[in-house]
Design an enzyme around this catalytic site. Structure first.
Site, mmCIF file in Angstrom:
data_model
loop_
_atom_site.group_PDB
_atom_site.id
_atom_site.type_symbol
_atom_site.label_atom_id
_atom_site.label_comp_id
_atom_site.label_asym_id
_atom_site.label_seq_id
_atom_site.Cartn_x
_atom_site.Cartn_y
_atom_site.Cartn_z
ATOM 1 C CB CYS A 10 58.806 15.431 57.439
ATOM 2 S SG CYS A 10 60.075 16.603 57.846
ATOM 3 N N GLY A 59 57.551 13.943 63.234
ATOM 4 C CA GLY A 59 56.411 14.841 63.378
ATOM 5 C C GLY A 59 55.383 14.493 62.313
ATOM 6 C CG ASN A 111 57.158 18.996 58.327
ATOM 7 O OD1 ASN A 111 56.751 19.889 57.597
ATOM 8 N ND2 ASN A 111 58.328 19.046 58.914
ATOM 9 N N PRO A 112 54.811 19.152 60.970
ATOM 10 C CG PRO A 112 54.902 18.089 63.051
ATOM 11 C CD PRO A 112 55.266 17.901 61.613
ATOM 12 C CB CYS A 113 58.161 23.072 61.598
ATOM 13 S SG CYS A 113 58.383 22.364 63.231
ATOM 14 N N GLY A 114 55.871 22.913 58.887
ATOM 15 C CA GLY A 114 55.439 23.483 57.606
ATOM 16 C C GLY A 114 56.421 23.392 56.457
ATOM 17 C CD GLU A 115 60.217 21.585 58.333
ATOM 18 O OE1 GLU A 115 59.302 22.307 58.766
ATOM 19 O OE2 GLU A 115 60.827 20.775 59.042
ATOM 20 N N PRO A 139 63.414 24.111 60.629
ATOM 21 C CG PRO A 139 61.713 23.751 62.215
ATOM 22 C CD PRO A 139 62.216 23.295 60.885
ATOM 23 C CB THR A 140 68.053 23.749 62.254
ATOM 24 O OG1 THR A 140 68.163 25.169 62.404
ATOM 25 C CG2 THR A 140 68.019 23.408 60.771
ATOM 26 N N GLY A 141 65.617 23.506 65.089
ATOM 27 C CA GLY A 141 65.454 23.944 66.480
ATOM 28 C C GLY A 141 66.480 23.340 67.426
HETATM 29 O O1 CDP Z 1 66.615 20.360 64.921
HETATM 30 P P1 CDP Z 1 65.818 19.111 64.729
HETATM 31 O O2 CDP Z 1 66.342 18.169 63.713
HETATM 32 O O3 CDP Z 1 65.586 18.410 66.032
HETATM 33 O O4 CDP Z 1 64.327 19.488 64.269
HETATM 34 P P2 CDP Z 1 63.709 20.792 63.579
HETATM 35 O O5 CDP Z 1 64.522 21.163 62.398
HETATM 36 O O6 CDP Z 1 63.464 21.844 64.615
HETATM 37 O O7 CDP Z 1 62.319 20.236 63.071
HETATM 38 C C1 CDP Z 1 62.237 19.460 61.901
HETATM 39 C C2 CDP Z 1 60.999 18.629 61.951
HETATM 40 O O8 CDP Z 1 61.143 17.646 62.979
HETATM 41 C C3 CDP Z 1 59.733 19.355 62.312
HETATM 42 O O9 CDP Z 1 59.154 20.049 61.263
HETATM 43 C C4 CDP Z 1 58.879 18.195 62.756
HETATM 44 O O10 CDP Z 1 58.410 17.476 61.637
HETATM 45 C C5 CDP Z 1 59.882 17.353 63.523
HETATM 46 N N1 CDP Z 1 59.867 17.671 64.982
HETATM 47 C C6 CDP Z 1 59.071 16.917 65.818
HETATM 48 O O11 CDP Z 1 58.397 16.005 65.342
HETATM 49 N N2 CDP Z 1 59.034 17.180 67.170
HETATM 50 C C7 CDP Z 1 59.740 18.186 67.701
HETATM 51 N N3 CDP Z 1 59.665 18.401 69.015
HETATM 52 C C8 CDP Z 1 60.553 18.976 66.869
HETATM 53 C C9 CDP Z 1 60.600 18.684 65.498
#
Ligand code: CDP
Length: 648
Positions: free
Chosen positions: A127, A155, A312-316, A494-496
């Site tokens: 972030c 991000g 940062n991009p996802c707002g957290e 989000p822990t995507g």
């Molecule tokens: O699971 P992971 O650690 O990959 O990421 P996330 O929890 O989904 O996203 C956390 C932060 O990582 C987001 O808010 C962004 O700042 C950054 N991010 C990014 O820069 N690019 C992505 N494609 C996904 C996340």
């Protein structure tokens, strides 16, 4: 802690997790050849890299070896995972033989060597916020700076309000400014050329203050986005920094004045019509969201010195200019089998406390091992030492406890989990400060005055909450006035990707589907179906889950419309779209009441909801303990990531 670790240490990642592991996280050489094969290799590398920070604090190699082992155990068992950049970039461009050694053979000098040989490739944070000046130079400097950050997997968020509105005269050239939106396209194009960490799309956040004269263009800037075209590397959010003013204008049906210090252009906009325009666009495409950065500054211990500018991009993670934060998440679905997290009387609570302590220490070590892309970022990150410890697996933990996400009991659980996370992580940060020193700006911060960096819920919300509130108040009034290692400690990401690695549900979100089929392409180019069904549902249903029923759940994604399933199962195993927008919002409210940063949460809404309903949700959000809101109406983007199987 040992018991929990032992249960999960040798559990193999699922096929799904292994696919992601191979695609994104296994280290490769310059020719794209794999240097690692398994999750075990990755866990060792990350643990060793981060534990090397301990050379700053001890000379005892045995102690560092022990700490490395603790980090390894937490990561290998997938009970705690750091954000992706820490996993991608730990150990990168370093002598590999040091990462192949057994921990017991590591000498102090080996750890010191890793510590000293850090390079720009070891960027570990997710972030960032990059500021820009209202000048050609300033804007293009920010484009360059953010490109460097995104390249290594971070991000970036920006506040475009500093740019003068479109049509404002430019002294010196006699020309007219093309305005913030046109520059957003430049940033978008730059981001489109970058594959983060060689593995994923770049992500950015654009913020604009609600009273900027170009705010209507901003609201409309992604109107024609079908998910893959206009400003598709941006999330956009309007910063209503003064929530009370905005609420009053809405209540009294008054006008908001749009103005900018660099421009004579002013305009007036009726507050209700304004919120309606926002709602119409959000109904169409999910953008814009709202951010309440004034509230954040109120709860941010350095808000009076270095106010946050964007997220940062996802707002957290709201951050000041050049701020950065590294994140990590604890999988509470795994822990809940051993400890009743959030219950202050549970005799196993020390398991959670222990994990929170070691996870916090890990994140604090990440700051020392991080090589920041710019000196300005290095300075503020080290002066304030932001860390973002959060949770994932909430939805799965609720399934395990047979609590519905959209119920009062479910919300009590969420509140207690987050309150205990906040309490233990603040205690950890103070313990670390006693050993390692306060964050350098501590004296300038609000902490020495007995400052509580989060709103807390009402004491009468729940008996246990009353206890956590008391513990938190005591901590901030007695301990944090002297000791605090990190200006902020918690957020929920989000822990995507990492929740997929951990085989758990994402962040604090409900599961999007209970079952689905993911298609993989094999070496011969054939599409291979990989059916997934939530493992907790399988366990709980036991013999009730017949083959036919399983096929139906895979087809539907949710239990709601399946006839032969009891109401009890339907009540507990809810998915995103089964939950009303209000219940999504209330979940965010109770959770965010205990986080000193913010959290990533999407208020998912059904396809058939109206613009009025979006308006009402935005209006409600203004009254709650939340720092922003993002909504998403099902089906409103053509490239929705997860769709029900029947729609495929
Ligand atoms: O699971 P992971 O650690 O990959 O990421 P996330 O929890 O989904 O996203 C956390 C932060 O990582 C987001 O808010 C962004 O700042 C950054 N991010 C990014 O820069 N690019 C992505 N494609 C996904 C996340």
């Amino acid at each position: 802690m040992e018991r929990v670790i032992n249960k999960y240490l040798n559990v193999k990642p699922s096929k799904n997790a292994n696919t992601i592991l191979k695609d994104r996280y296994l280290m490769k050489d310059g020719q794209g050849r794999y240097l690692e094969e398994t999750w075990d290799d990755v866990s060792k590398r990350v643990a060793r890299h981060v534990a090397s920070a301990e050379v700053k604090y001890t000379k005892d190699v045995k102690e560092i070896q022990e700490i490395e082992k603790k980090y390894y155990n937490m990561i290998k068992s997938r009970i705690f995972l750091p954000n992706s950049p820490t996993i991608f970039n730990s150990g990168k461009a370093m002598p590999l033989e040091l990462f192949k050694k057994e921990a017991k053979d590591m000498g102090f000098d080996d750890y010191k060597k890793i510590f000293d040989s850090k390079s720009k490739h070891n960027m570990l944070s997710a972030c960032f916020v990059v500021p820009m000046d209202d000048s050609m130079d300033g804007i293009f400097e920010a484009v360059k700076q953010s490109a460097m950050i995104m390249k290594y997997g971070g991000g970036v968020g920006y506040d475009f309000s500093v740019l003068r509105p479109k049509g404002t005269s430019i002294a010196g050239t006699g020309g007219k400014s093309s305005g913030p939106i046109s520059f957003m396209h430049v940033f978008n194009t730059s981001a489109s050329t970058i594959e983060q960490g060689g593995a994923r799309r770049a992500a950015q956040m654009a913020v604009m203050k609600y009273d900027h004269p170009d705010v209507l263009d901003f609201i409309n800037s992604k109107k024609d986005n079908d998910g893959n075209s206009v400003l598709n590397y941006f999330n956009i959010s309007i910063n209503i920094d003064d929530v009370n003013n905005f609420k009053n204008k809405l209540k009294n049906d008054e006008e908001i004045t749009l103005e900018h210090p660099e421009s004579d252009k002013t305009a007036k906009l009726n507050a209700k019509e304004y919120l309606r325009k926002i709602s119409e666009n959000a109904w169409k495409s999910g953008d814009p969201g709202l951010l309440f950065l004034g509230k954040h500054n109120h709860y941010y211990a350095m808000g009076h010195e270095t106010p946050v500018q964007a997220t940062n991009p996802c707002g957290e993670e709201p951050l000041p200019p050049f701020g950065s934060c590294n994140l990590g998440s604890i999988d509470i679905a795994k822990l809940i089998d051993f400890v009743d997290i959030g219950n202050p009387k549970d005799r196993n609570l020390d398991i959670f406390e222990d994990i929170v302590y070691w996870a916090s220490r890990f994140l604090d070590d990440v700051i020392d091992m991080n090589v920041y892309p710019l000196p300005q970022i290095d300075e503020i990150s080290k002066n304030q030492r932001f860390i973002g410890l959060g949770i994932m697996g909430l939805a799965d933990a609720l399934y395990k406890k047979s609590l519905a996400y959209n119920s009062v009991e479910g919300r009590k659980f969420m509140a207690k989990v987050t309150a205990s996370l906040a309490y233990f992580s603040h205690v950890a940060s103070s313990k670390l400060a006693e050993k390692r020193g306060n964050f350098p700006d501590f004296k300038k911060s609000k902490y020495p005055k007995g400052f509580i960096p989060m709103p807390l819920l009402e004491d009468d919300f729940d008996e246990d909450i009353k206890l956590w509130n008391q513990k938190l108040r005591d901590h901030f009034l007695n301990t944090a006035i002297k000791y605090k290692r990190n200006v902020q400690t918690n957020t929920v990401a989000p822990t995507g990707s990492i929740s997929n690695l951990a085989d758990t549900s994402s962040g604090i979100e409900p599961n999007f589907m209970l079952a689905y089929i993911r298609y993989m392409t094999d070496k011969e180019g054939n599409r291979v179906p990989l059916p997934y069904i939530n493992s907790i549902l399988v366990d709980k249903m036991g013999d009730d889950l017949t083959e036919d029923l399983e096929a139906e759940i895979i087809e539907q994604g949710s239990l709601t419309n399946i006839k032969n399933v009891s109401d009890e199962y339907k009540k507990i195993f809810v998915t995103s779209m089964d939950i009303s927008a209000e219940d999504h919002l209330l979940a965010q409210h109770v959770i965010q009441s205990y986080l000193d940063a913010s959290c990533s949460k999407t208020i998912n809404m059904k396809k058939e909801i109206t613009v009025d309903e979006v308006y009402n949700i935005y209006e409600k959000a203004l009254d709650l303990n939340i720092k922003g809101i993002t909504i998403y109406r099902d089906g409103s983007l053509q490239t929705q990531v997860l769709e029900k199987n029947k729609d495929k």
